[in-house]
Motif scaffolding. Structure first.
Motif, PDB file in Angstrom:
ATOM      1  N   UNK A   1     -24.640   6.157   6.317  1.00 28.17           N
ATOM      2  CA  UNK A   1     -24.187   6.271   7.713  1.00 28.17           C
ATOM      3  C   UNK A   1     -22.754   5.309   7.504  1.00 28.17           C
ATOM      4  N   UNK A   2     -21.709   5.554   8.586  1.00 28.81           N
ATOM      5  CA  UNK A   2     -20.567   5.166   8.648  1.00 28.81           C
ATOM      6  C   UNK A   2     -20.483   4.044   9.831  1.00 28.81           C
ATOM      7  N   UNK A   3     -20.278   2.798   9.643  1.00 30.52           N
ATOM      8  CA  UNK A   3     -20.190   1.523  10.510  1.00 30.52           C
ATOM      9  C   UNK A   3     -18.555   1.316  10.845  1.00 30.52           C
ATOM     10  N   UNK A   4     -18.603   1.052  12.030  1.00 29.25           N
ATOM     11  CA  UNK A   4     -17.419   0.203  12.391  1.00 29.25           C
ATOM     12  C   UNK A   4     -17.823  -1.055  12.933  1.00 29.25           C
ATOM     13  N   UNK A   5     -17.626  -2.299  12.601  1.00 30.49           N
ATOM     14  CA  UNK A   5     -17.899  -3.632  13.135  1.00 30.49           C
ATOM     15  C   UNK A   5     -16.691  -4.348  13.823  1.00 30.49           C
ATOM     16  N   UNK A   6     -17.052  -4.798  14.864  1.00 30.30           N
ATOM     17  CA  UNK A   6     -16.086  -5.696  15.874  1.00 30.30           C
ATOM     18  C   UNK A   6     -16.691  -7.156  15.974  1.00 30.30           C
ATOM     19  N   UNK A   7     -15.976  -7.831  15.723  1.00 36.70           N
ATOM     20  CA  UNK A   7     -16.523  -9.387  15.581  1.00 36.70           C
ATOM     21  C   UNK A   7     -15.511 -10.116  17.064  1.00 36.70           C
ATOM     22  N   UNK A   8     -16.197 -10.705  17.622  1.00 28.83           N
ATOM     23  CA  UNK A   8     -15.395 -11.494  18.789  1.00 28.83           C
ATOM     24  C   UNK A   8     -15.545 -12.989  18.656  1.00 28.83           C
ATOM     25  N   UNK A   9     -16.293 -13.565  17.871  1.00 30.78           N
ATOM     26  CA  UNK A   9     -16.489 -14.951  17.734  1.00 30.78           C
ATOM     27  C   UNK A   9     -16.074 -15.670  16.492  1.00 30.78           C
ATOM     28  N   UNK A  10     -15.611 -16.815  16.743  1.00 32.13           N
ATOM     29  CA  UNK A  10     -14.934 -17.786  15.822  1.00 32.13           C
ATOM     30  C   UNK A  10     -15.851 -17.587  14.518  1.00 32.13           C
ATOM     31  N   UNK A  11     -15.348 -18.074  13.273  1.00 33.17           N
ATOM     32  CA  UNK A  11     -16.148 -18.202  12.023  1.00 33.17           C
ATOM     33  C   UNK A  11     -17.156 -19.343  12.041  1.00 33.17           C
ATOM     34  N   UNK A  12     -17.047 -20.254  12.921  1.00 32.93           N
ATOM     35  CA  UNK A  12     -18.060 -21.514  13.195  1.00 32.93           C
ATOM     36  C   UNK A  12     -19.307 -20.713  13.833  1.00 32.93           C
ATOM     37  N   UNK A  13     -19.310 -19.685  14.499  1.00 24.64           N
ATOM     38  CA  UNK A  13     -20.365 -19.155  15.204  1.00 24.64           C
ATOM     39  C   UNK A  13     -21.485 -18.598  14.445  1.00 24.64           C
ATOM     40  N   UNK A  14     -22.751 -18.633  14.907  1.00 25.65           N
ATOM     41  CA  UNK A  14     -23.732 -17.990  14.062  1.00 25.65           C
ATOM     42  C   UNK A  14     -23.649 -16.312  14.376  1.00 25.65           C
ATOM     43  N   UNK A  15     -22.874 -15.856  15.155  1.00 21.79           N
ATOM     44  CA  UNK A  15     -22.640 -14.436  15.224  1.00 21.79           C
ATOM     45  C   UNK A  15     -21.888 -13.886  14.137  1.00 21.79           C
ATOM     46  N   UNK A  16     -20.848 -14.575  13.674  1.00 22.79           N
ATOM     47  CA  UNK A  16     -19.862 -14.396  12.489  1.00 22.79           C
ATOM     48  C   UNK A  16     -20.663 -14.178  11.255  1.00 22.79           C
ATOM     49  N   UNK A  17     -21.652 -15.161  11.313  1.00 23.74           N
ATOM     50  CA  UNK A  17     -22.546 -15.111  10.057  1.00 23.74           C
ATOM     51  C   UNK A  17     -23.297 -13.892   9.924  1.00 23.74           C
ATOM     52  N   UNK A  18     -23.908 -13.798  11.067  1.00 24.22           N
ATOM     53  CA  UNK A  18     -24.718 -12.429  11.090  1.00 24.22           C
ATOM     54  C   UNK A  18     -23.890 -11.362  10.944  1.00 24.22           C
ATOM     55  N   UNK A  19     -22.633 -11.198  11.401  1.00 25.80           N
ATOM     56  CA  UNK A  19     -21.772  -9.711  11.222  1.00 25.80           C
ATOM     57  C   UNK A  19     -21.502  -9.812   9.612  1.00 25.80           C
ATOM     58  N   UNK A  20     -21.352 -11.026   8.979  1.00 17.84           N
ATOM     59  CA  UNK A  20     -20.880 -10.732   7.682  1.00 17.84           C
ATOM     60  C   UNK A  20     -21.924 -10.320   6.810  1.00 17.84           C
ATOM     61  N   UNK A  21     -23.321 -10.638   7.071  1.00 17.95           N
ATOM     62  CA  UNK A  21     -24.567 -10.500   6.570  1.00 17.95           C
ATOM     63  C   UNK A  21     -24.830  -9.191   6.887  1.00 17.95           C
ATOM     64  N   UNK A  22     -24.680  -8.602   7.917  1.00 25.91           N
ATOM     65  CA  UNK A  22     -24.692  -7.093   8.407  1.00 25.91           C
ATOM     66  C   UNK A  22     -23.961  -6.133   7.486  1.00 25.91           C
TER      67      UNK A  22
END
Length: 130
Positions: free
Chosen positions: A1-22
């Motif tokens: 599968x091909x993914x495109x990932x968009x990140x809207x939060x700063x590197x200190x936000x938990x969502x940034x770590x989640x995006x990286x791990x994903x």
């Protein structure tokens, strides 16, 4: 599968770590990432001036390493970056700023790159934002 990932939060936000791990898990699972698009406060992940405290994970560095080692397309929204003082050499010169802080492998571009990524990918996954 091909993914495109968009990140809207700063590197200190938990969502940034989640995006990286994903992203890491997707690549390790044999999937492709057609583009990583950083928008809003997500552009801070691309700044060469981010310094994480010694007792915290340096997510901005991990993004830079992932993009560089996996040769991914790491795109930073130019409008969001300019508003937040994240400049490459060309924009620093254009706006007569003393220094650039957007290192390789990051690339400044417009929202059209996010639209194109959504068209090229099977799934657009977004992290963070208000």
């Amino acid at each position: 599968m091909k993914f495109a990932i968009a990140l809207f939060s700063s590197p200190s936000a938990p969502s940034s770590r989640r995006a990286l791990r994903f992203a890491e898990a997707a690549l390790d699972g044999g999937h492709d990432i057609v583009r990583l698009f950083f928008y809003g406060d997500g552009v801070h992940s691309a700044s060469g001036n981010i310094v994480s405290p010694q007792d915290e994970t340096d997510v901005a560095r991990q993004w830079r390493e992932l993009i560089g080692t996996r040769q991914l397309d790491g795109v930073v929204c130019i409008a969001a970056a300019l508003r937040r003082g994240v400049l490459d050499e060309a924009e620093a010169l254009r706006y007569q700023r003393q220094a650039a802080n957007l290192p390789v492998p990051w690339v400044l571009s417009g929202l059209g790159q996010l639209h194109e990524a959504a068209q090229l990918a099977d799934r657009l996954i977004c992290f963070g934002g208000d």
